[in-house]
Write a protein that holds these residues in place. Structure first.
Motif, PDB file in Angstrom:
ATOM      1  N   MET A   1       5.056 -15.117  14.907  1.00  0.00           N
ATOM      2  CA  MET A   1       3.924 -14.952  13.792  1.00  0.00           C
ATOM      3  C   MET A   1       2.829 -13.824  14.199  1.00  0.00           C
ATOM      4  O   MET A   1       2.514 -12.712  13.369  1.00  0.00           O
ATOM      5  N   ALA A   2       2.781 -13.793  15.608  1.00  0.00           N
ATOM      6  CA  ALA A   2       1.739 -13.120  16.116  1.00  0.00           C
ATOM      7  C   ALA A   2       2.351 -11.721  16.141  1.00  0.00           C
ATOM      8  O   ALA A   2       1.628 -10.700  15.776  1.00  0.00           O
ATOM      9  N   ARG A   3       3.698 -11.624  16.349  1.00  0.00           N
ATOM     10  CA  ARG A   3       4.246 -10.423  16.525  1.00  0.00           C
ATOM     11  C   ARG A   3       4.519  -9.449  15.081  1.00  0.00           C
ATOM     12  O   ARG A   3       4.255  -8.463  14.888  1.00  0.00           O
ATOM     13  N   ASP A   4       4.679 -10.572  14.043  1.00  0.00           N
ATOM     14  CA  ASP A   4       4.614  -9.833  12.727  1.00  0.00           C
ATOM     15  C   ASP A   4       3.258  -9.400  12.408  1.00  0.00           C
ATOM     16  O   ASP A   4       3.165  -8.375  11.518  1.00  0.00           O
ATOM     17  N   PHE A   5       2.144 -10.172  12.762  1.00  0.00           N
ATOM     18  CA  PHE A   5       0.981  -9.577  12.425  1.00  0.00           C
ATOM     19  C   PHE A   5       0.610  -8.268  13.303  1.00  0.00           C
ATOM     20  O   PHE A   5      -0.061  -7.517  12.441  1.00  0.00           O
ATOM     21  N   ASP A   6       0.983  -8.055  14.307  1.00  0.00           N
ATOM     22  CA  ASP A   6       0.798  -7.070  15.023  1.00  0.00           C
ATOM     23  C   ASP A   6       1.449  -5.909  14.546  1.00  0.00           C
ATOM     24  O   ASP A   6       0.960  -4.605  14.270  1.00  0.00           O
ATOM     25  N   ASP A   7       2.757  -6.106  13.780  1.00  0.00           N
ATOM     26  CA  ASP A   7       3.609  -5.068  13.159  1.00  0.00           C
ATOM     27  C   ASP A   7       2.838  -4.873  11.894  1.00  0.00           C
ATOM     28  O   ASP A   7       2.903  -3.550  11.680  1.00  0.00           O
ATOM     29  N   ASP A   8       2.468  -5.750  11.041  1.00  0.00           N
ATOM     30  CA  ASP A   8       1.756  -5.476  10.049  1.00  0.00           C
ATOM     31  C   ASP A   8       0.468  -4.558  10.119  1.00  0.00           C
ATOM     32  O   ASP A   8       0.081  -3.526   9.346  1.00  0.00           O
ATOM     33  N   ALA A   9      -0.334  -4.977  11.210  1.00  0.00           N
ATOM     34  CA  ALA A   9      -1.418  -4.179  11.621  1.00  0.00           C
ATOM     35  C   ALA A   9      -1.169  -2.822  11.963  1.00  0.00           C
ATOM     36  O   ALA A   9      -2.170  -1.819  11.306  1.00  0.00           O
ATOM     37  N   HIS A  10      -0.254  -2.354  12.710  1.00  0.00           N
ATOM     38  CA  HIS A  10       0.390  -1.163  13.041  1.00  0.00           C
ATOM     39  C   HIS A  10       0.463  -0.492  11.641  1.00  0.00           C
ATOM     40  O   HIS A  10       0.134   0.982  11.499  1.00  0.00           O
ATOM     41  N   ARG A  11       1.042  -0.970  10.756  1.00  0.00           N
ATOM     42  CA  ARG A  11       1.571  -0.259   9.364  1.00  0.00           C
ATOM     43  C   ARG A  11       0.322  -0.043   8.683  1.00  0.00           C
ATOM     44  O   ARG A  11       0.253   0.940   8.465  1.00  0.00           O
ATOM     45  N   ARG A  12      -0.552  -0.773   8.642  1.00  0.00           N
ATOM     46  CA  ARG A  12      -1.925  -0.722   7.866  1.00  0.00           C
ATOM     47  C   ARG A  12      -2.792   0.521   8.506  1.00  0.00           C
ATOM     48  O   ARG A  12      -3.186   1.088   7.692  1.00  0.00           O
ATOM     49  N   ILE A  13      -2.629   0.285   9.857  1.00  0.00           N
ATOM     50  CA  ILE A  13      -3.389   1.516  10.402  1.00  0.00           C
ATOM     51  C   ILE A  13      -2.845   2.723  10.137  1.00  0.00           C
ATOM     52  O   ILE A  13      -3.356   4.129   9.807  1.00  0.00           O
ATOM     53  N   GLN A  14      -1.261   2.957  10.121  1.00  0.00           N
ATOM     54  CA  GLN A  14      -0.688   4.159   9.798  1.00  0.00           C
ATOM     55  C   GLN A  14      -0.955   4.558   8.464  1.00  0.00           C
ATOM     56  O   GLN A  14      -1.210   5.757   8.324  1.00  0.00           O
ATOM     57  N   ASP A  15      -1.063   3.522   7.726  1.00  0.00           N
ATOM     58  CA  ASP A  15      -1.276   3.868   5.961  1.00  0.00           C
ATOM     59  C   ASP A  15      -2.599   4.412   5.889  1.00  0.00           C
ATOM     60  O   ASP A  15      -2.746   5.470   5.217  1.00  0.00           O
ATOM     61  N   ASP A  17      -4.304   6.140   8.217  1.00  0.00           N
ATOM     62  CA  ASP A  17      -4.622   7.255   8.829  1.00  0.00           C
ATOM     63  C   ASP A  17      -3.779   8.340   7.944  1.00  0.00           C
ATOM     64  O   ASP A  17      -4.252   9.560   7.675  1.00  0.00           O
ATOM     65  N   ASP A  18      -2.609   7.816   7.098  1.00  0.00           N
ATOM     66  CA  ASP A  18      -2.234   9.097   6.108  1.00  0.00           C
ATOM     67  C   ASP A  18      -3.041   9.035   4.899  1.00  0.00           C
ATOM     68  O   ASP A  18      -2.870  10.106   4.413  1.00  0.00           O
ATOM     69  N   LEU A  19      -3.541   8.109   4.619  1.00  0.00           N
ATOM     70  CA  LEU A  19      -4.510   8.251   3.382  1.00  0.00           C
ATOM     71  C   LEU A  19      -5.746   9.230   3.777  1.00  0.00           C
ATOM     72  O   LEU A  19      -6.196   9.944   3.004  1.00  0.00           O
ATOM     73  N   ILE A  20      -6.378   9.009   5.045  1.00  0.00           N
ATOM     74  CA  ILE A  20      -7.331   9.808   5.336  1.00  0.00           C
ATOM     75  C   ILE A  20      -6.947  11.339   5.490  1.00  0.00           C
ATOM     76  O   ILE A  20      -7.541  12.285   5.010  1.00  0.00           O
ATOM     77  N   ASN A  21      -5.782  11.531   6.163  1.00  0.00           N
ATOM     78  CA  ASN A  21      -5.286  12.779   6.446  1.00  0.00           C
ATOM     79  C   ASN A  21      -4.943  13.531   4.879  1.00  0.00           C
ATOM     80  O   ASN A  21      -5.081  14.679   4.742  1.00  0.00           O
ATOM     81  N   ALA A  22      -4.417  12.826   3.948  1.00  0.00           N
ATOM     82  CA  ALA A  22      -4.020  13.118   2.645  1.00  0.00           C
ATOM     83  C   ALA A  22      -5.493  13.429   1.783  1.00  0.00           C
ATOM     84  O   ALA A  22      -5.578  14.489   1.264  1.00  0.00           O
TER      85      ALA A  22
END
Length: 312
Positions: A1-15, A17-22
């Protein structure tokens, strides 16, 4: 669960950043678009300033020419009236002998003064010639600077060059027509004056003039002037070459429309190639006509047309 949470957080951060760059890209594009729109508006305004300055310059020059001509006519009329009246009074003792000349000079003086007054009122809203020329030079420099700052691509540069070439061609053609008109007017004056001198010399023989002698002299004068104009302006050669060019262009137009001659190999789907060949051949005809026109405008002892018209 912790690993899934970490992967989801990384994805949200990337999204995020993409939104800010857009959003940043959109804002940058909007700023660039507004800047381009502002530059286009400034370019249009500067172009209008150049056109307005050119129109004002042409109008001021025209008014100045009228002013100089009116001033010259007024002074010449006044001097002619004074000198003519003085000569009449000195030679005959009666200044009224020059009454007709005074009337003509007075009429010319009145018309020239009216023209000067009209020029004065017509040019009240215009700056001086030097000021308009300075404004035109400043506007042109600003326009050229804007064209350089825009950094257009190759296609735009070629388009701009084509427009500038069209302006230069128009200026050259206007100057050419002006000098040709002046030259033809002076040449006509020379030919008519030469024939008139011969005619007057023939009449001034001390003999009694009869209708036969006057008619013969007038016919000789007309024939001499006609021969001079025919030999100088070469009307027959000009007509022949113009008709030859028109016939050639008409033949090309019929051939490309019917698909015959050099256009017979261009079938359906190759109309652009046929039109390209047609344009090239028509331009060859027009260039040849221009070359012949230049040769006809040269003196007879310098050049002659490449092909002479057949004898009628």
């Amino acid at each position: 669960m912790a690993r899934d949470f970490d992967d989801d957080a990384h994805r949200r951060i990337q999204d995020a950043d993409d939104l800010i760059n857009a959003r940043k890209r959109d804002e940058a594009e909007q700023i660039c678009a507004r800047q381009r729109h502002a530059d286009e508006r400034i370019y249009v305004v500067t172009t209008n300033l150049v056109i307005d300055a050119q129109e004002k310059l042409a109008r001021r020059r025209r008014l100045n020419r009228i002013w100089r001509a009116g001033a010259a006519v007024s002074w010449l009329s006044l001097l002619t009236a004074v000198i003519g009246t003085g000569i009449a009074a000195w030679t005959t003792g009666d200044p009224a002998r020059f009454a007709l000349g005074d009337l003509i000079c007075g009429s010319l003086l009145l018309m020239s003064l009216l023209a000067l007054v009209g020029v004065h009122f017509a040019g009240r809203g215009l700056p001086t010639l030097q000021r308009i020329e300075a404004q035109l030079v400043s506007a042109q420099e600003s326009l050229w600077q804007q064209k350089a700052d825009r950094r257009p691509d190759l296609h735009d540069r070629r388009t701009l060059y084509r427009e500038e070439v069209a302006t230069a061609i128009e200026k050259y053609q206007i100057d050419s027509r002006k000098y040709r008109r002046i030259h033809n007017s002076l040449q006509s004056l020379i030919m008519i004056g030469s024939a008139s001198t011969t005619t007057i010399a023939a009449l001034d023989t001390g003999k009694e003039l009869t209708w036969q002698s006057v008619t013969l002299t007038a016919i000789s004068f007309a024939i001499t002037v006609a021969a001079m104009f025919t030999g100088y302006y070469k009307f027959r050669e000009r007509s022949y070459f113009l008709q030859q060019t028109a016939d050639g262009i008409e033949e090309e137009a019929n051939a490309v429309r019917l698909g015959i001659g050099p256009y017979s190999e261009y079938g359906p789907g190759r109309e652009d190639e046929a039109l390209k060949l047609f344009t090239q051949r028509v331009e060859d005809y027009r260039n040849e006509q221009r070359r012949r026109q230049q040769q006809l405008d040269q003196p007879a002892d310098q050049a002659a047309p490449s092909s002479q018209p057949p004898a009628a």
